[in-house]
Design a protein around this motif. Sequence first.
Motif, PDB file in Angstrom:
ATOM      1  N   ILE A 264       0.843  -1.195   0.000  1.00  0.00           N
ATOM      2  CA  ILE A 264       0.000   0.000   0.000  1.00  0.00           C
ATOM      3  C   ILE A 264       0.881   1.248   0.000  1.00  0.00           C
ATOM      4  O   ILE A 264       1.774   1.390   0.842  1.00  0.00           O
ATOM      5  N   ALA A 265       0.632   2.138  -0.948  1.00  0.00           N
ATOM      6  CA  ALA A 265       1.364   3.401  -1.018  1.00  0.00           C
ATOM      7  C   ALA A 265       0.721   4.393  -0.053  1.00  0.00           C
ATOM      8  O   ALA A 265      -0.485   4.645  -0.110  1.00  0.00           O
ATOM      9  N   LEU A 266       1.545   4.937   0.837  1.00  0.00           N
ATOM     10  CA  LEU A 266       1.076   5.879   1.859  1.00  0.00           C
ATOM     11  C   LEU A 266       1.917   7.149   1.812  1.00  0.00           C
ATOM     12  O   LEU A 266       3.092   7.118   1.444  1.00  0.00           O
TER      13      LEU A 266
ATOM     14  N   VAL B 240       4.556   1.304   1.325  1.00  0.00           N
ATOM     15  CA  VAL B 240       5.477   1.938   0.384  1.00  0.00           C
ATOM     16  C   VAL B 240       5.262   3.437   0.530  1.00  0.00           C
ATOM     17  O   VAL B 240       4.214   3.968   0.147  1.00  0.00           O
ATOM     18  N   TYR B 241       6.232   4.128   1.096  1.00  0.00           N
ATOM     19  CA  TYR B 241       6.021   5.538   1.433  1.00  0.00           C
ATOM     20  C   TYR B 241       6.356   6.473   0.272  1.00  0.00           C
ATOM     21  O   TYR B 241       7.294   6.239  -0.497  1.00  0.00           O
TER      22      TYR B 241
ATOM     23  N   ASN C  63       1.534   7.672  -8.865  1.00  0.00           N
ATOM     24  CA  ASN C  63       2.552   7.146  -9.780  1.00  0.00           C
ATOM     25  C   ASN C  63       3.009   5.747  -9.371  1.00  0.00           C
ATOM     26  O   ASN C  63       3.245   4.886 -10.227  1.00  0.00           O
ATOM     27  N   LEU C  64       3.152   5.508  -8.072  1.00  0.00           N
ATOM     28  CA  LEU C  64       3.552   4.175  -7.594  1.00  0.00           C
ATOM     29  C   LEU C  64       2.519   3.123  -7.987  1.00  0.00           C
ATOM     30  O   LEU C  64       2.864   2.013  -8.410  1.00  0.00           O
ATOM     31  N   ILE C  65       1.244   3.469  -7.859  1.00  0.00           N
ATOM     32  CA  ILE C  65       0.169   2.545  -8.228  1.00  0.00           C
ATOM     33  C   ILE C  65       0.144   2.341  -9.740  1.00  0.00           C
ATOM     34  O   ILE C  65       0.027   1.213 -10.235  1.00  0.00           O
ATOM     35  N   HIS C  66       0.294   3.414 -10.478  1.00  0.00           N
ATOM     36  CA  HIS C  66       0.257   3.357 -11.939  1.00  0.00           C
ATOM     37  C   HIS C  66       1.393   2.494 -12.486  1.00  0.00           C
ATOM     38  O   HIS C  66       1.204   1.764 -13.479  1.00  0.00           O
TER      39      HIS C  66
ATOM     40  N   ALA D 287       2.883  -0.540  -6.280  1.00  0.00           N
ATOM     41  CA  ALA D 287       1.999  -0.656  -5.115  1.00  0.00           C
ATOM     42  C   ALA D 287       0.675  -1.222  -5.601  1.00  0.00           C
ATOM     43  O   ALA D 287       0.235  -0.950  -6.724  1.00  0.00           O
ATOM     44  N   ASP D 288       0.040  -2.049  -4.756  1.00  0.00           N
ATOM     45  CA  ASP D 288      -1.244  -2.660  -5.126  1.00  0.00           C
ATOM     46  C   ASP D 288      -2.418  -1.723  -4.866  1.00  0.00           C
ATOM     47  O   ASP D 288      -3.475  -1.838  -5.498  1.00  0.00           O
ATOM     48  N   ALA D 289      -2.241  -0.821  -3.930  1.00  0.00           N
ATOM     49  CA  ALA D 289      -3.292   0.131  -3.574  1.00  0.00           C
ATOM     50  C   ALA D 289      -2.634   1.339  -2.921  1.00  0.00           C
ATOM     51  O   ALA D 289      -1.414   1.387  -2.752  1.00  0.00           O
TER      52      ALA D 289
END
Length: 276
Positions: free
Chosen positions: A141-143, A173-174, A183-186, A190-192
């Motif tokens: 998870i991107a936070l 994932v910070y 961008n991390l999700i794209h 990251a899954d969410a």
Amino acid sequence: MKALANMPKVGMALYLAGLVATVAPFVGPAQAESLTIGAAYSLKPAFQEIVPIFEREYGAAVKVVYGPSQTLRREIEQGAAIDVFLPAAAEEIEKLQKKGLTLGEGARIYGQTSLVLVMSAASRATPVSFRDVSLNRAFRIALGDPKTSGLGDITARTLTRVDPAYKNRFQAVYAKHSEEIVNLIHRGEADAGILYRVDAINSGDVRIIDESPAGSHRPVYFGQAVVWTCRTESFVVAEEFLDFMMSPRIQKLLLKYGFEPMPVLGAGDGGRRAAP
């Protein structure tokens, strides 16, 4: 006057030209007031429409510096050349206010949003909920980073209310700010991710799959204030910008860009609230 009347035409023309040349430097064209705004990334889509309107109507030249709210606040504390501060969490203004680093009336709340869980718009994975994410240690998870981002700080507090041990329940994932989370999700790193609703709505790369659980959060208030680094010559236009953001037409425009309706305030409040 008689001397001017008897002056040859060529001499008269040279005389008038010299007079204009003497006076012109003192008249000169009026210069537009300049304003530097430090703003959260969440405001970028709305500001692409709002700022040109303000420039046109108030004759101001506006420069917007976008950045993570905590980072911008620290830069202002250190003397960054910013006149008006619009972070993604009014708490950042409250921190400046406690140090005596705001001018005028301090924080003025102009918008609000909430936290949402998002996934890639192109993902075919089964959507999860806020409570599901703590069941799979491999889930990424991107936070927002709590050390640099107002979004990260609010996210951490919300997740702690949902599950105090959330850091051991999934892979965090910070990211420095909301754009980096998207961008991390794209990119599939990251899954969410967890974003402000306003950021999710303005992104075509993610879709909302869950709202923050009831009772785990309160509305996220977006505030604005003139800060201590405001230049003297820009103070008046800075105050005008705050009023402009509070005006009914701009409030309506913010709804278009995903901000949630502001609650009706009491009589005499004038749209002003202390930072929560």
